[in-house]
Design an enzyme around this catalytic site. Structure first.
Site, PDB file in Angstrom:
ATOM      1  CE  LYS A  81      -4.417   1.066   0.279  1.00 50.64           C
ATOM      2  NZ  LYS A  81      -5.539   0.346  -0.324  1.00 50.64           N
ATOM      3  N   GLY A 183     -25.474   2.545   2.115  1.00 47.57           N
ATOM      4  CA  GLY A 183     -24.613   3.095   1.059  1.00 47.57           C
ATOM      5  C   GLY A 183     -24.994   2.540  -0.293  1.00 47.57           C
ATOM      6  CB  VAL A 184     -27.281   3.182  -2.820  1.00 46.55           C
ATOM      7  CG1 VAL A 184     -28.087   2.242  -1.943  1.00 46.55           C
ATOM      8  CG2 VAL A 184     -27.727   4.627  -2.609  1.00 46.55           C
ATOM      9  CB  VAL A 187     -19.525  -1.132  -3.800  1.00 43.36           C
ATOM     10  CG1 VAL A 187     -19.788  -2.493  -3.206  1.00 43.36           C
ATOM     11  CG2 VAL A 187     -18.109  -1.054  -4.347  1.00 43.36           C
TER      12      VAL A 187
HETATM   13  P1  NAD Z   1     -18.773   5.326  -3.178  1.00 42.05           P
HETATM   14  O1  NAD Z   1     -18.209   6.599  -2.694  1.00 42.05           O
HETATM   15  O2  NAD Z   1     -19.119   5.177  -4.625  1.00 42.05           O
HETATM   16  O3  NAD Z   1     -20.128   4.990  -2.354  1.00 42.05           O
HETATM   17  C1  NAD Z   1     -20.222   5.107  -0.982  1.00 42.05           C
HETATM   18  C2  NAD Z   1     -21.656   5.557  -0.691  1.00 42.05           C
HETATM   19  O4  NAD Z   1     -21.859   5.500   0.716  1.00 42.05           O
HETATM   20  C3  NAD Z   1     -21.919   6.995  -1.119  1.00 42.05           C
HETATM   21  O5  NAD Z   1     -23.131   7.055  -1.863  1.00 42.05           O
HETATM   22  C4  NAD Z   1     -22.041   7.753   0.209  1.00 42.05           C
HETATM   23  O6  NAD Z   1     -22.913   8.853   0.154  1.00 42.05           O
HETATM   24  C5  NAD Z   1     -22.554   6.668   1.122  1.00 42.05           C
HETATM   25  N1  NAD Z   1     -22.311   6.881   2.553  1.00 42.05           N
HETATM   26  C6  NAD Z   1     -21.236   7.422   3.159  1.00 42.05           C
HETATM   27  N2  NAD Z   1     -21.398   7.424   4.501  1.00 42.05           N
HETATM   28  C7  NAD Z   1     -22.598   6.847   4.739  1.00 42.05           C
HETATM   29  C8  NAD Z   1     -23.329   6.568   5.915  1.00 42.05           C
HETATM   30  N3  NAD Z   1     -22.862   6.870   7.131  1.00 42.05           N
HETATM   31  N4  NAD Z   1     -24.536   5.976   5.788  1.00 42.05           N
HETATM   32  C9  NAD Z   1     -25.045   5.665   4.583  1.00 42.05           C
HETATM   33  N5  NAD Z   1     -24.389   5.927   3.425  1.00 42.05           N
HETATM   34  C10 NAD Z   1     -23.187   6.509   3.512  1.00 42.05           C
HETATM   35  O7  NAD Z   1     -17.764   4.196  -2.709  1.00 42.05           O
HETATM   36  P2  NAD Z   1     -17.704   2.680  -3.196  1.00 42.05           P
HETATM   37  O8  NAD Z   1     -16.656   2.542  -4.226  1.00 42.05           O
HETATM   38  O9  NAD Z   1     -19.092   2.215  -3.473  1.00 42.05           O
HETATM   39  O10 NAD Z   1     -17.136   1.953  -1.895  1.00 42.05           O
HETATM   40  C11 NAD Z   1     -17.986   1.633  -0.795  1.00 42.05           C
HETATM   41  C12 NAD Z   1     -17.208   0.821   0.226  1.00 42.05           C
HETATM   42  O11 NAD Z   1     -16.722  -0.370  -0.384  1.00 42.05           O
HETATM   43  C13 NAD Z   1     -15.984   1.530   0.821  1.00 42.05           C
HETATM   44  O12 NAD Z   1     -15.814   1.107   2.154  1.00 42.05           O
HETATM   45  C14 NAD Z   1     -14.836   0.970  -0.010  1.00 42.05           C
HETATM   46  O13 NAD Z   1     -13.612   1.028   0.690  1.00 42.05           O
HETATM   47  C15 NAD Z   1     -15.305  -0.452  -0.207  1.00 42.05           C
HETATM   48  N6  NAD Z   1     -14.723  -1.130  -1.371  1.00 42.05           N
HETATM   49  C16 NAD Z   1     -14.888  -0.624  -2.609  1.00 42.05           C
HETATM   50  C17 NAD Z   1     -14.359  -1.297  -3.700  1.00 42.05           C
HETATM   51  C18 NAD Z   1     -14.553  -0.806  -5.108  1.00 42.05           C
HETATM   52  O14 NAD Z   1     -14.269  -1.568  -6.050  1.00 42.05           O
HETATM   53  N7  NAD Z   1     -15.057   0.415  -5.316  1.00 42.05           N
HETATM   54  C19 NAD Z   1     -13.646  -2.499  -3.508  1.00 42.05           C
HETATM   55  C20 NAD Z   1     -13.507  -3.008  -2.222  1.00 42.05           C
HETATM   56  C21 NAD Z   1     -14.052  -2.310  -1.152  1.00 42.05           C
END
Ligand code: NAD
Length: 355
Positions: A81, A183-184, A187
């Site tokens: 990392k 969270g929508v 992912v």
């Molecule tokens: P993103 O920013 O596209 O979506 C996150 C969503 O969560 C946003 O819509 C945000 O408004 C919402 N959110 C934030 N705080 C919140 C809360 N307290 N309550 C409800 N909703 C809330 O991010 P993502 O890429 O979808 O990633 C989501 C999670 O998955 C993160 O923890 C990330 O580390 C993990 N993750 C993502 C990936 C990837 O491929 N993108 C891979 C592995 C893990």
């Protein structure tokens, strides 16, 4: 900055490199936890740390997490990392990214970087001008692996939820199964769409409530305020937003037999996995169920290294192995009495030669 080897999160990391380039203003830490299975792979975080010790903690903790995640995904990669310490204004310049690319290149392939919080695909394209040791670049044409890992992460989580429903509820399908999603975004939104297609009943929440409402209207679910989603009585709670939500208070609120979602580092502290098990809640270890994205970016990298086209079906095939791995963890947990997070950690440690 304190010596890294006195940090609680230092776990025999193989390399911890401090990078400073005064000309571009770059200050970064690159950490490789284990290269037992291959080069240390993991994204670069661009973040402003009020206390630089936080940057060291992130580099140590997240690189170890990548060792476990890559091992459990069956990838020939170790864990690494990088953290770029941004200033208060989060100034990011092409010169800074070039200097970072040079630092990655100087490690000669021991560390392979990709996007993480604060780093975009365009940033990685800039880094790739200085080093070939980059993944998460745009897909090269139709049917090729690469690009946004989000949809691949969603696919793995969807399959993992189905496996959890089968294991805990004895159901072969998610038809009529009630899933509450926190969270929508990239992912969570993808998981919701896949679940809706298979007839699941959805309750959605996001701090951007309009997002949850729009998706609920589109998919036929219900949107609830973000602060109540963890208390919704449901069959599956799927956290896809923040980490550390499974703490004493969060776990006490849950009204679900299953927690299965993609957010990283869901357990606030190590003992919270056991606390879930004591409440009879089946937990899908986050770094196992959310590995779809890392599978995609790694396959893309390995194909590019070998100068071969990367078939997206190969990526799908590997993602389809996630449910089997989860089932293995849960069975081991059932027989040993250890919570699934502990079982997963032990399996991962075994795989990286640190059992
Ligand atoms: P993103 O920013 O596209 O979506 C996150 C969503 O969560 C946003 O819509 C945000 O408004 C919402 N959110 C934030 N705080 C919140 C809360 N307290 N309550 C409800 N909703 C809330 O991010 P993502 O890429 O979808 O990633 C989501 C999670 O998955 C993160 O923890 C990330 O580390 C993990 N993750 C993502 C990936 C990837 O491929 N993108 C891979 C592995 C893990």
């Amino acid at each position: 900055m304190p010596a890294f080897w006195t940090e609680a999160d230092y776990d025999d990391h193989e390399l911890v490199q401090f990078v400073r380039d005064p000309k571009s203003g770059l200050t970064a830490i690159i950490a490789i936890h284990s290269s037992h299975l291959g080069p240390g792979a993991g994204g670069t975080r661009f973040w402003h740390y009020a206390d630089p010790a936080g940057a060291m903690r992130d580099a140590l903790r997240l690189s170890r997490g990548m060792s476990y995640k890559n091992a459990m995904a069956g990838l020939p990669m170790g864990g690494g990392k990088a953290v770029i310490l941004a200033d208060e204004n989060r100034t990011k310049t092409p010169e800074m990214l070039a200097a970072f690319g040079d630092a990655v290149e100087a490690l000669g392939g021991r560390y392979v970087t990709a996007e993480d919080v604060g780093i975009s695909e365009a940033d990685m394209v800039a880094v790739a001008e200085r080093t070939a040791h980059v993944s998460g670049l745009p897909a090269e044409g139709e049917g090729a692996a690469g690009g946004d890992p989000g949809p691949f992460t969603s696919m793995g989580i969807f399959l993992g939820i189905k496996a959890a429903v089968k294991h805990k509820l004895g159901k072969d399908s998610v038809d009529g199964v009630h899933v509450a999603l926190q969270g929508v975004g990239s992912v969570g939104g993808g998981v919701a769409r896949l679940l809706a297609k298979d007839g699941a009943k959805l309750t959605l929440a996001d701090i951007h409530h309009d997002r949850a409402e729009a998706l609920a209207a589109e998919l036929g679910g219900e949107a609830v305020p973000a602060d109540v989603i963890m208390s919704v009585s449901c069959d599956v709670f799927s956290p896809n937003a923040l980490g550390a939500i499974l703490d004493d208070e969060g776990i006490a609120r849950l009204e679900t037999p299953i927690v299965a979602g993609g957010a990283n580092n869901q357990l606030a502290r190590a003992h919270h996995g056991e606390m879930l098990a004591e409440r009879g809640i089946l937990y899908a270890p986050d770094y196992v169920i959310n590995a779809g994205g890392i599978i995609s970016v790694t396959m893309e990298y390995l194909c590019r290294q070998h100068g071969e086209p990367c078939d997206i079906n190969e990526v799908r095939k590997r993602i389809a192995q996630i449910p089997g791995r989860l089932e293995q963890i849960w069975q081991e947990s059932d027989t040993s009495g250890l919570s699934p997070d502990v079982v997963a950690d032990r399996m991962a440690q075994e795989l990286i030669g640190r059992g």
